[in-house]
Scaffold this motif. Structure first.
Motif, PDB file in Angstrom:
ATOM      1  N   CYS A   3      37.863  36.760  86.926  1.00 57.14           N
ATOM      2  CA  CYS A   3      38.395  35.236  87.081  1.00 57.14           C
ATOM      3  C   CYS A   3      37.518  34.495  85.965  1.00 57.14           C
ATOM      4  CB  CYS A   3      38.014  34.889  88.462  1.00 57.14           C
ATOM      5  SG  CYS A   3      38.547  33.218  88.773  1.00 57.14           S
ATOM      6  N   PRO A   4      38.497  33.386  85.135  1.00 55.10           N
ATOM      7  CA  PRO A   4      37.943  32.708  84.219  1.00 55.10           C
ATOM      8  C   PRO A   4      36.891  31.278  85.017  1.00 55.10           C
ATOM      9  CG  PRO A   4      40.202  32.281  84.365  1.00 55.10           C
ATOM     10  CD  PRO A   4      39.851  33.475  85.260  1.00 55.10           C
ATOM     11  N   ARG A   5      37.109  31.532  86.353  1.00 61.07           N
ATOM     12  CA  ARG A   5      36.309  30.423  87.049  1.00 61.07           C
ATOM     13  C   ARG A   5      34.962  30.901  87.864  1.00 61.07           C
ATOM     14  NH1 ARG A   5      39.504  27.090  91.339  1.00 61.07           N
ATOM     15  NH2 ARG A   5      37.672  25.657  91.390  1.00 61.07           N
ATOM     16  N   SER A  66      39.937  23.493  77.450  1.00 61.65           N
ATOM     17  CA  SER A  66      39.300  23.742  78.630  1.00 61.65           C
ATOM     18  C   SER A  66      38.233  23.924  79.049  1.00 61.65           C
ATOM     19  CB  SER A  66      40.433  25.041  79.223  1.00 61.65           C
ATOM     20  OG  SER A  66      40.048  25.415  80.540  1.00 61.65           O
ATOM     21  N   ARG A  68      37.676  26.731  80.744  1.00 60.79           N
ATOM     22  CA  ARG A  68      37.486  28.182  81.186  1.00 60.79           C
ATOM     23  C   ARG A  68      38.008  28.815  79.800  1.00 60.79           C
ATOM     24  NH1 ARG A  68      37.654  26.286  85.931  1.00 60.79           N
ATOM     25  NH2 ARG A  68      39.253  25.265  86.886  1.00 60.79           N
ATOM     26  N   THR A  76      37.690  30.133  74.269  1.00 58.63           N
ATOM     27  CA  THR A  76      37.887  28.933  75.170  1.00 58.63           C
ATOM     28  C   THR A  76      39.693  28.589  75.212  1.00 58.63           C
ATOM     29  OG1 THR A  76      35.799  28.098  74.635  1.00 58.63           O
ATOM     30  CG2 THR A  76      37.343  26.637  75.438  1.00 58.63           C
ATOM     31  N   ASP A  90      46.255  25.961  82.024  1.00 56.91           N
ATOM     32  CA  ASP A  90      45.250  26.661  80.903  1.00 56.91           C
ATOM     33  C   ASP A  90      45.907  27.588  80.444  1.00 56.91           C
ATOM     34  OD1 ASP A  90      42.976  25.110  81.433  1.00 56.91           O
ATOM     35  OD2 ASP A  90      42.634  26.191  83.184  1.00 56.91           O
ATOM     36  N   TRP A  99      46.723  30.570  82.817  1.00 55.13           N
ATOM     37  CA  TRP A  99      45.695  30.553  83.822  1.00 55.13           C
ATOM     38  C   TRP A  99      46.370  29.362  84.866  1.00 55.13           C
ATOM     39  CZ3 TRP A  99      42.965  33.538  87.216  1.00 55.13           C
ATOM     40  CH2 TRP A  99      42.357  32.804  88.109  1.00 55.13           C
ATOM     41  N   ASP A 101      44.990  27.267  88.242  1.00 54.73           N
ATOM     42  CA  ASP A 101      44.238  27.528  89.604  1.00 54.73           C
ATOM     43  C   ASP A 101      45.170  27.386  90.721  1.00 54.73           C
ATOM     44  OD1 ASP A 101      41.714  27.384  88.154  1.00 54.73           O
ATOM     45  OD2 ASP A 101      41.698  25.054  88.284  1.00 54.73           O
TER      46      ASP A 101
END
Ligand SMILES: [Zn+2]
Ligand SMILES: [Zn+2]
Length: 181
Positions: A3-5, A66, A68, A76, A90, A99, A101
């Motif tokens: 997960c990029p978060r 972003s 992320r 990025t 994203d 991506w 959320d």
């Protein structure tokens, strides 16, 4: 892929002919470009929302760097912002995927809902979206049972990954600016 978060390993879910990655922690989604083009190529008589324009006012579109990174290549990502709405996406500038959320996905569903109301679409469509919103509002797992998820993934393919003149311009402009944060 993570997960990029929050770096949690993403879980793969089959949605009809394609695979969608979901983070079990924050419930964000990664739509891989290669998978999205499969969705585009799949013949599906149920294709209903393709004429919905996610970015109907191109002057309201902007792009920024972003926070992320792409889960595939770690560069990025770019964030597409649509003024006056909650819709943000994203996007890997190398085209690996998109991506969303959890809240962003819901914002797109809301935008679809608004569009459907203003277009006086069938009750069937409205009911289908309502079902989707309820599924996403709950704490249950992935919503592969929602049949129109595939349509949303196609929308991503057409409106973000496929040619969009204004987005292409924005990305070129952004790439000449400095991404370091
Ligand atoms: Zn996550
Ligand atoms: Zn990438």
């Amino acid at each position: 892929m993570n997960c990029p978060r929050d770096k949690t390993p993403l879980v793969t879910h089959p949605v009809h002919s394609i695979q969608v990655e979901e983070c079990p922690q924050c419930r964000g989604f990664w739509f891989e470009a290669a998978e999205l083009s499969k969705a585009k190529d799949a013949a599906d008589p149920d294709l209903r929302w393709l004429d919905f324009d996610l970015w109907s006012d191109s002057d309201a579109l902007s792009a920024e760097w972003s926070a992320r990174k792409c889960p595939q290549c770690e560069i990025t990502m770019m964030r597409i912002v649509y003024d006056g709405t909650e819709v943000t996406v994203d996007y890997c500038p190398d085209g690996h995927g998109i991506w969303l959320d959890k809240g962003e996905f819901e914002a797109i569903l809301s935008a679809l809902e608004t569009e459907i109301v203003t277009k006086d679409a069938s009750e069937y469509l409205a009911a289908s979206l309502k079902e989707a919103r309820e599924l996403f509002a709950g704490d249950e797992g992935f919503v592969s049972e929602w049949k129109d998820l595939l349509t949303v993934t196609r929308l991503m393919q057409y409106r973000v990954l496929a040619e969009h003149p204004k987005l292409a311009e924005l990305f070129v402009a952004l790439q000449t600016s400095n991404p370091l944060k």
